[in-house]
Design a protein around this motif. Structure first.
Motif, PDB file in Angstrom:
ATOM      1  N   GLN A  59       1.002   3.925  -2.997  1.00 48.45           N
ATOM      2  CA  GLN A  59       0.632   5.314  -2.710  1.00 48.45           C
ATOM      3  C   GLN A  59       1.735   6.258  -3.196  1.00 48.45           C
ATOM      4  N   ARG A 111       0.829  -1.205   0.000  1.00 49.79           N
ATOM      5  CA  ARG A 111       0.000   0.000   0.000  1.00 49.79           C
ATOM      6  C   ARG A 111       0.864   1.256   0.000  1.00 49.79           C
ATOM      7  N   TRP A 158      -6.610   4.698   3.597  1.00 51.21           N
ATOM      8  CA  TRP A 158      -6.999   3.289   3.496  1.00 51.21           C
ATOM      9  C   TRP A 158      -7.758   2.843   4.736  1.00 51.21           C
ATOM     10  N   LEU A 165      -5.677   5.345  -1.309  1.00 53.85           N
ATOM     11  CA  LEU A 165      -4.544   4.656  -0.676  1.00 53.85           C
ATOM     12  C   LEU A 165      -4.058   5.416   0.558  1.00 53.85           C
TER      13      LEU A 165
END
Lengths: 388, 388
Positions: B10, B6, B383, B380
């Motif tokens: 991002q 993630r 999240w 993102l």
């Protein structure tokens, strides 16, 4: 070209036209219920859309009328032509002389373009059908249509397309080229030398050295932007042979020379040296054309090129013209011909793979393939005697 | 998705948006003479056509206004947005509320579509610009435009497109989808629940099991012919995430489910298993679509799919949604991203080769790429926490 090659070619084109192409349309296109033809035919002839696109219906009437008049008086060709013409007269023609672009199967109107081409193809159909079936009143009506189209041709606000202040005045190659074709087809027995000269002059405006632009300013100057850089090699080649034929009849050696060079230059510029075939659209300065399909290889530019190069060669005996013909003939018969179901595929990607399996669509019908095969076959059958 | 993935994603999306995409438009698009933006930019940003396409200008105003309001109050973003909005207000809007489709560089009109979409993008631009720059009168004006568009939306004879007798009554997915987007963007602080429900119902009419059709009869029944079989996976995926967001706000679990499945099914149906990428157009019964570009891979369906799958995954934690996102992300960054000059290429052939080198054209501007990157980056960055 040796006599052996000529005879072989003549037989191959004859066979392709009469055995593989015309039977496809005779078998699959007629609409037994409402008359006229289906033009949206899948690879095997299945109707995948019953919409009747009038460009295609009119051109099919023209084609079968022409064949009936000039090749053989087959009753089936005549009745096919008449079925289409009757449908067109009953449904496509509006009282004001405009012609619908698309009709539903039963003849109800679907779409009206704000252009003049549907009317042009209607006039071609009407004129040729009138001549073929001995209806002089149809020929006269077609002549009146041509006069009306002539009035609309360079001012499309007359057919409903508003001219807005920011649009640079321009002229499209398609217009004088189409008008010249109409004069040659419909007005052939009238004295139209001044109109023909007007077409000659206007086509010439698009020719800038070895390049021919689709759109120019009304004085022939270049236009800015992608429209002003757009080149369509197949279109130039088609205009080239229209012009070649008209110039020969008009005994205009300057135009004969111009037409010949348009064809030769478009072939040189438009041919994809890497994968073969003629590009659909090109940008004269090497930018990417904005048309998504620019690099595809379409059947019709190749049809036009077959006849244009063969005609050039018949007139000049220049081996370069023969070489160009052979190159296009080889590409065409390897990529577009469908030996299984007849007629030709219409669309290949840049590498030459068929992308669309149908034989007829909104812009492909019984026209370019049989016209090119017929013209080439006719030319090969009446090949000029040489002095050697 | 691991936290490591993630964070990495991002950063990659943030970098692509702020370092490679936005600077391209900030540097190359502004017209210093007449204001507004050039949207026809070659690979390196060179202006290859000064025509200003209003879909693209309005969307760029929207994008920079959004970034200014929600990401960072950069003066340069605000002045860029205002320059576009001023140009649009001075030149694109007609006194009767219609908006031109294309203008010359100096603002003179070139073309008026007989559709409603230019007006929709204008209203989006005006509303977002008004919010971002604190001009509530602009937001109110945008709301009045939406009311007018609502009146035109299902009867295009009101915008000059004649309805002819042979045309089967139909509804295009684009219309309720666009209206829903307008309601969510422009009318967000008004009570529009009945209008939103109308959009939900109308979008639902296009969903037939796992397939979503571009055009259906007004009662949702299938239409005959290619139009009735036409599917556009990217369009369905875009409609899917519009619907997903609106359904969440409306707390409509049935529509949340519907949106999720639209996205998943369109991905499954629209993905080219042989060469990768989402097809542009498909025929539901396997005929060749009549669109010449049907098998091309365009940037925008992939942009829409990136966000749609990521949103699905954020909401469901379903590994299939993550797999779909990764598949699209991999294809997109391998084929469309231009690491040399910034922004993305727009058009690839079926095999994934870039066919058009330009970054901006009549239908590609500063919109799909930055919107998708911004939405994904935002998602993102925020999240949802998991309970595990």
């Amino acid at each position: 070209m040796t006599e052996h090659e000529r005879v072989h070619l003549q037989a191959r084109y004859e066979h392709e036209l009469f055995e593989h192409v015309l039977p496809f349309w005779e078998m699959h296109s007629p609409d037994p219920v409402h008359g006229g033809y289906f033009n949206n035919l899948d690879r095997d002839g299945t109707v995948y859309d019953t919409t009747k696109h009038i460009w295609l219906l009119a051109r099919q009437v023209w084609m079968f009328s022409k064949l009936y008049r000039l090749v053989e008086q087959r009753k089936s060709w005549r009745s096919l032509a008449t079925s289409g013409m009757t449908f067109l007269r009953n449904h496509a023609l509006r009282p004001d002389g405009r012609v619908y672009f698309a009709l539903a199967r039963d003849g109800q109107p679907i779409y009206q373009q704000r252009k003049i081409f549907t009317e042009c193809f209607y006039a071609l159909a009407l004129s040729e059908h009138g001549r073929a079936t001995d209806h002089p009143a149809q020929v006269e009506e077609a002549k009146l249509m041509v006069e009306r189209i002539w009035d609309w041709a360079y001012d499309w606000s007359k057919v409903g397309r508003p001219a807005l202040a920011g649009t640079a005045p321009s002229q499209m190659l398609a217009v004088p080229m189409m008008l010249l074709n109409l004069l040659e087809e419909v007005m052939i027995d009238a004295n139209c030398s001044s109109e023909i000269n007007d077409c000659f002059k206007r086509i010439q405006l698009h020719v800038h050295g070895s390049r021919v632009f689709e759109s120019v300013a009304p004085d022939g100057n270049r236009l800015e932007g992608p429209d002003g850089r757009l080149m369509n090699p197949g279109h130039v080649i088609e205009a080239g042979w229209f012009l070649q034929q008209a110039a020969i009849r008009a005994e205009r050696s300057d135009m004969i020379e111009l037409a010949r060079n348009m064809i030769r230059n478009a072939q040189a510029f438009g041919w994809d040296e890497e994968h073969g075939g003629l590009y659909y659209f090109m940008d004269a300065e090497g930018f990417s054309p904005v048309q998504l399909e620019w690099s595809m290889k379409l059947w019709w530019p190749h049809c036009e090129a077959l006849y244009a190069h063969l005609l050039n060669y018949a007139l000049t005996s220049n081996p370069d013209d023969l070489a160009a013909f052979r190159k296009v003939d080889d590409y065409t018969f390897r990529h577009f011909v469908d030996t299984e179901y007849g007629e030709w595929f219409g669309y290949c990607d840049r590498e030459g793979r068929v992308t669309h399996r149908f034989k007829g669509g909104p812009y492909k019908g019984c026209f370019h393939v049989p016209r090119a095969l017929w013209l080439c076959w006719q030319l090969l059958s009446n090949w000029p005697a040489r002095d050697n």
